[in-house]
Design a protein around this motif. Structure first.
Motif, PDB file in Angstrom:
ATOM      1  N   THR A  70     -29.615 -32.736   2.943  1.00 18.29           N
ATOM      2  CA  THR A  70     -30.309 -34.016   2.847  1.00 18.29           C
ATOM      3  C   THR A  70     -29.413 -35.143   3.322  1.00 18.29           C
ATOM      4  OG1 THR A  70     -31.478 -33.153   0.916  1.00 18.29           O
ATOM      5  CG2 THR A  70     -31.627 -35.516   1.321  1.00 18.29           C
ATOM      6  N   ARG A  71     -30.019 -36.097   4.016  1.00 23.26           N
ATOM      7  CA  ARG A  71     -29.320 -37.293   4.462  1.00 23.26           C
ATOM      8  C   ARG A  71     -30.145 -38.510   4.068  1.00 23.26           C
ATOM      9  NH1 ARG A  71     -29.933 -36.312  10.936  1.00 23.26           N
ATOM     10  NH2 ARG A  71     -28.491 -34.658  10.311  1.00 23.26           N
ATOM     11  N   VAL A  72     -29.484 -39.643   3.895  1.00 20.50           N
ATOM     12  CA  VAL A  72     -30.205 -40.886   3.656  1.00 20.50           C
ATOM     13  C   VAL A  72     -30.190 -41.678   4.958  1.00 20.50           C
ATOM     14  CG1 VAL A  72     -28.138 -42.052   2.729  1.00 20.50           C
ATOM     15  CG2 VAL A  72     -30.413 -42.950   2.230  1.00 20.50           C
ATOM     16  N   VAL A  73     -31.367 -42.126   5.388  1.00 19.69           N
ATOM     17  CA  VAL A  73     -31.526 -42.844   6.649  1.00 19.69           C
ATOM     18  C   VAL A  73     -31.892 -44.291   6.341  1.00 19.69           C
ATOM     19  CG1 VAL A  73     -32.791 -42.980   8.833  1.00 19.69           C
ATOM     20  CG2 VAL A  73     -32.246 -40.747   7.840  1.00 19.69           C
ATOM     21  N   ALA A  74     -31.076 -45.225   6.787  1.00 16.72           N
ATOM     22  CA  ALA A  74     -31.326 -46.653   6.582  1.00 16.72           C
ATOM     23  C   ALA A  74     -30.224 -47.433   7.289  1.00 16.72           C
ATOM     24  CB  ALA A  74     -31.346 -47.011   5.093  1.00 16.72           C
ATOM     25  N   ARG A  75     -30.511 -48.694   7.588  1.00  9.89           N
ATOM     26  CA  ARG A  75     -29.443 -49.532   8.120  1.00  9.89           C
ATOM     27  C   ARG A  75     -28.400 -49.756   7.033  1.00  9.89           C
ATOM     28  NH1 ARG A  75     -28.050 -49.335  11.980  1.00  9.89           N
ATOM     29  NH2 ARG A  75     -29.007 -50.714  13.512  1.00  9.89           N
ATOM     30  N   GLY A  76     -27.134 -49.534   7.397  1.00  8.74           N
ATOM     31  CA  GLY A  76     -26.026 -49.670   6.453  1.00  8.74           C
ATOM     32  C   GLY A  76     -25.703 -48.410   5.680  1.00  8.74           C
ATOM     33  N   ALA A  77     -26.433 -47.307   5.970  1.00 13.13           N
ATOM     34  CA  ALA A  77     -26.248 -46.087   5.176  1.00 13.13           C
ATOM     35  C   ALA A  77     -24.796 -45.639   5.150  1.00 13.13           C
ATOM     36  CB  ALA A  77     -27.149 -44.977   5.716  1.00 13.13           C
ATOM     37  N   VAL A  78     -24.146 -45.673   6.316  1.00  7.63           N
ATOM     38  CA  VAL A  78     -22.745 -45.242   6.377  1.00  7.63           C
ATOM     39  C   VAL A  78     -21.812 -46.407   6.678  1.00  7.63           C
ATOM     40  CG1 VAL A  78     -22.765 -44.622   8.845  1.00  7.63           C
ATOM     41  CG2 VAL A  78     -21.210 -43.430   7.285  1.00  7.63           C
ATOM     42  N   ASP A  79     -22.332 -47.467   7.275  1.00  6.78           N
ATOM     43  CA  ASP A  79     -21.538 -48.616   7.694  1.00  6.78           C
ATOM     44  C   ASP A  79     -22.054 -49.876   7.020  1.00  6.78           C
ATOM     45  OD1 ASP A  79     -19.766 -50.268   9.061  1.00  6.78           O
ATOM     46  OD2 ASP A  79     -21.065 -50.420  10.818  1.00  6.78           O
ATOM     47  N   ASP A  80     -21.592 -50.254   5.850  1.00  7.82           N
ATOM     48  CA  ASP A  80     -20.527 -49.564   5.122  1.00  7.82           C
ATOM     49  C   ASP A  80     -20.979 -49.366   3.679  1.00  7.82           C
ATOM     50  OD1 ASP A  80     -17.829 -48.657   4.560  1.00  7.82           O
ATOM     51  OD2 ASP A  80     -17.282 -50.647   3.954  1.00  7.82           O
ATOM     52  N   LYS A  81     -22.304 -49.533   3.431  1.00  9.16           N
ATOM     53  CA  LYS A  81     -22.765 -49.516   2.045  1.00  9.16           C
ATOM     54  C   LYS A  81     -22.555 -48.158   1.389  1.00  9.16           C
ATOM     55  CE  LYS A  81     -26.147 -53.272   2.294  1.00  9.16           C
ATOM     56  NZ  LYS A  81     -27.575 -53.644   2.169  1.00  9.16           N
ATOM     57  N   GLY A  82     -22.867 -47.080   2.102  1.00  9.13           N
ATOM     58  CA  GLY A  82     -22.678 -45.758   1.521  1.00  9.13           C
ATOM     59  C   GLY A  82     -21.221 -45.498   1.189  1.00  9.13           C
ATOM     60  N   GLN A  83     -20.324 -45.911   2.062  1.00  6.42           N
ATOM     61  CA  GLN A  83     -18.902 -45.685   1.820  1.00  6.42           C
ATOM     62  C   GLN A  83     -18.369 -46.591   0.702  1.00  6.42           C
ATOM     63  OE1 GLN A  83     -16.578 -43.826   4.561  1.00  6.42           O
ATOM     64  NE2 GLN A  83     -17.669 -44.502   6.400  1.00  6.42           N
ATOM     65  N   VAL A  84     -18.873 -47.815   0.623  1.00  3.19           N
ATOM     66  CA  VAL A  84     -18.496 -48.670  -0.506  1.00  3.19           C
ATOM     67  C   VAL A  84     -18.909 -48.025  -1.827  1.00  3.19           C
ATOM     68  CG1 VAL A  84     -19.055 -50.853  -1.675  1.00  3.19           C
ATOM     69  CG2 VAL A  84     -18.481 -50.851   0.758  1.00  3.19           C
ATOM     70  N   MET A  85     -20.096 -47.438  -1.824  1.00  2.90           N
ATOM     71  CA  MET A  85     -20.579 -46.844  -3.076  1.00  2.90           C
ATOM     72  C   MET A  85     -19.824 -45.581  -3.462  1.00  2.90           C
ATOM     73  SD  MET A  85     -22.700 -48.832  -4.493  1.00  2.90           S
ATOM     74  CE  MET A  85     -23.570 -47.825  -5.712  1.00  2.90           C
ATOM     75  N   THR A  86     -19.153 -44.908  -2.520  1.00  2.00           N
ATOM     76  CA  THR A  86     -18.291 -43.789  -2.933  1.00  2.00           C
ATOM     77  C   THR A  86     -17.184 -44.290  -3.852  1.00  2.00           C
ATOM     78  OG1 THR A  86     -16.814 -43.971  -0.995  1.00  2.00           O
ATOM     79  CG2 THR A  86     -18.721 -42.502  -0.791  1.00  2.00           C
ATOM     80  N   ILE A  87     -16.693 -45.489  -3.589  1.00  3.56           N
ATOM     81  CA  ILE A  87     -15.649 -46.083  -4.431  1.00  3.56           C
ATOM     82  C   ILE A  87     -16.230 -46.516  -5.771  1.00  3.56           C
ATOM     83  CG2 ILE A  87     -14.040 -48.017  -4.614  1.00  3.56           C
ATOM     84  CD1 ILE A  87     -13.944 -47.937  -1.466  1.00  3.56           C
TER      85      ILE A  87
END
Length: 465
Positions: A118-135
């Motif tokens: 499964t992947r999440v598709v949206a603007r900002g998913a990886v740049d950088d909201k998803g990565q911020v949320m890992t923290i």
């Protein structure tokens, strides 16, 4: 009393659905920081993030700047003498255009099945909201399980990264004492694969300019004036065509003066990296690489400078025909720089390049739009050793040491203003469509990112001891 990592990782797993839900809430806010039409939503996004940090027990606030606000949060629950980590990220996103190319609405996150799950598709998913949320989710798991963190933590998230971070350095300078730390940690980079972790120790810098070639005082009839006056579109294209020679080298004066070759040891290490050049190119619909002759793809994107035209326009662009010689033509250019290159020296060389080629009767205008130096992170620090151990906890294998062709200007600013080295530990993939329609973040990468940051918190504390 020593803190135990195992229950923290168990909590990450048990609350992963909640972590995905919170990420989707973050992604629904259209925080397009580059567009004033979205200013209210961008500020709402900052408030949302600050509320999340307060929910996990941090002292969080939204700070104004002349542009978009920044979010600053502190946690001092760690024992006295524990290392102090400064986490940086950005909550602003690129515009979603062109909207017609999105398979799902850009600000309505969709969970889609793909080859890696499964992947999440949206603007900002990886740049950088998803990565911020890992923290954020790693901090949440530690606080929920143990009530405190192994390290002192400051979280600093800005809203102007996608528009050259124009207010970042003034904010760092004005809040230097508050933002003091031992090391900066950023998740805004890639791995080599979903099961292939990496630490990025080289980042290219950038110089960004807009050039406009002015010709006639007004647009002209091409029948009455064509062949008798300079055509700014023709002339600008001629100049841009001279940016590179036949071997793919940039012809801007002084461009390679300070460029150094990578060490033999680095070259051997890069050769051992499991990089699939054909797959890298195929993912964007290509079957061959171009660029500076005699260089591998990894060299071209990690350790060699470039100059690219990012946009060009002028004259009539509507439907149908209009026989006009435009009064002016414009282009946007970015130069990616490598360590030791001086952005101001490159900028001066670009200006000279265009001025020397401006035809009689025309005038060149160069607008400076942003600049940042490349960085190289020391590979022998205790912080990097702690990051390596944390990554091994999460992935079961050591990370590769890689370069990155992109630019994260804040890393150079952290070094220059705060005196901090930066650990670049990211969880994106080459095919995540950063800045493009259908941007995505693999949930497998999101999960491992949370686990990695949770483990790194403990390993960084141990590394200092």
């Amino acid at each position: 009393m020593a803190l135990d990592l195992a229950p923290v990782l168990s909590r990450v797993e048990g609350d992963f659905d909640g972590a995905v839900s919170r990420l989707c809430d973050f992604l629904r806010i259209p925080s397009v920081g580059t567009d004033p039409a979205y200013d209210a939503e961008t500020k709402r996004c900052a408030e949302w993030l600050a509320a999340q940090l307060r929910d996990i027990g941090m002292e969080a606030s939204v700070r104004p700047t002349p542009g978009q606000p920044v979010v600053v949060a502190h946690d001092t629950s760690a024992p006295e003498g524990a290392p102090h980590l400064l986490y940086y990220g950005h909550y602003d996103v690129q515009p979603a255009d062109p909207l017609e190319l999105w398979e799902t609405p850009p600000f309505e996150p969709s969970l889609v099945e793909g080859p890696r799950g499964t992947r999440v598709v949206a603007r900002g998913a990886v740049d950088d909201k998803g990565q911020v949320m890992t923290i954020v989710e790693a901090l949440r798991a530690w606080k929920a399980e143990h009530g405190r963190l192994p390290c002192r933590v400051t979280v600093f998230v800005e809203g102007e990264e996608e528009s050259s971070s124009r207010n970042l350095v003034p904010f760092l300078e004005a809040n230097r004492d508050e933002l003091k730390a031992d090391v900066c940690v950023i998740s805004d980079t890639n791995m080599l694969g979903v099961d292939e972790p990496a630490i990025t120790y080289m980042l290219r810098g950038m110089v960004y300019n807009e050039v406009t070639l002015h010709g006639p005082a007004v647009d002209l009839h091409s029948g009455m004036y064509g062949g008798a006056v300079p055509n700014p579109i023709n002339e600008l294209c001629r100049i841009l065509g001279q940016l590179h020679d036949g071997q793919g080298r940039v012809q801007v004066p002084g461009f390679y003066d300070d460029v150094q070759e990578i060490a033999e040891e680095e070259a051997r290490a890069w050769q051992q990296i499991a990089f699939d050049e054909k797959a890298f190119l195929a993912s964007v619909g290509l079957d061959r690489s171009v660029g500076e002759e005699g260089r591998t793809v990894l060299e071209r994107v990690w350790s060699r400078p470039t100059c690219d035209v990012n946009g060009i326009w002028g004259g009539y662009q509507g439907e149908g025909s209009k026989t006009v010689i435009a009064a002016k033509a414009s282009a946007k250019l970015s130069c990616r720089l490598v360590p030791n290159q001086d952005p101001q020296k490159i900028r001066a060389g670009l200006r000279r390049f265009f001025e020397e080629r401006t035809p009689p009767g025309c005038r060149i205008e160069v607008t400076e739009m942003g600049a940042g130096a490349a960085i190289r992170v020391p590979t022998d620090s205790p912080w990097l050793a702690g990051a390596r151990r944390g990554i091994e906890d999460a992935f079961g294998k050591p990370p590769a040491m890689i370069g990155c062709g992109g630019s994260i200007p804040v890393a150079a600013a952290m070094q220059r203003v705060l005196g901090l080295d930066t650990l670049l530990v990211g969880f994106g993939l080459d095919d995540d469509r950063v800045h493009s329609p259908n941007e995505k973040f693999e949930l497998a990468c999101y999960r491992k990112g949370i686990r990695t940051h949770a483990a790194m918190l403990l390993r960084m504390a141990e590394a200092q001891r």
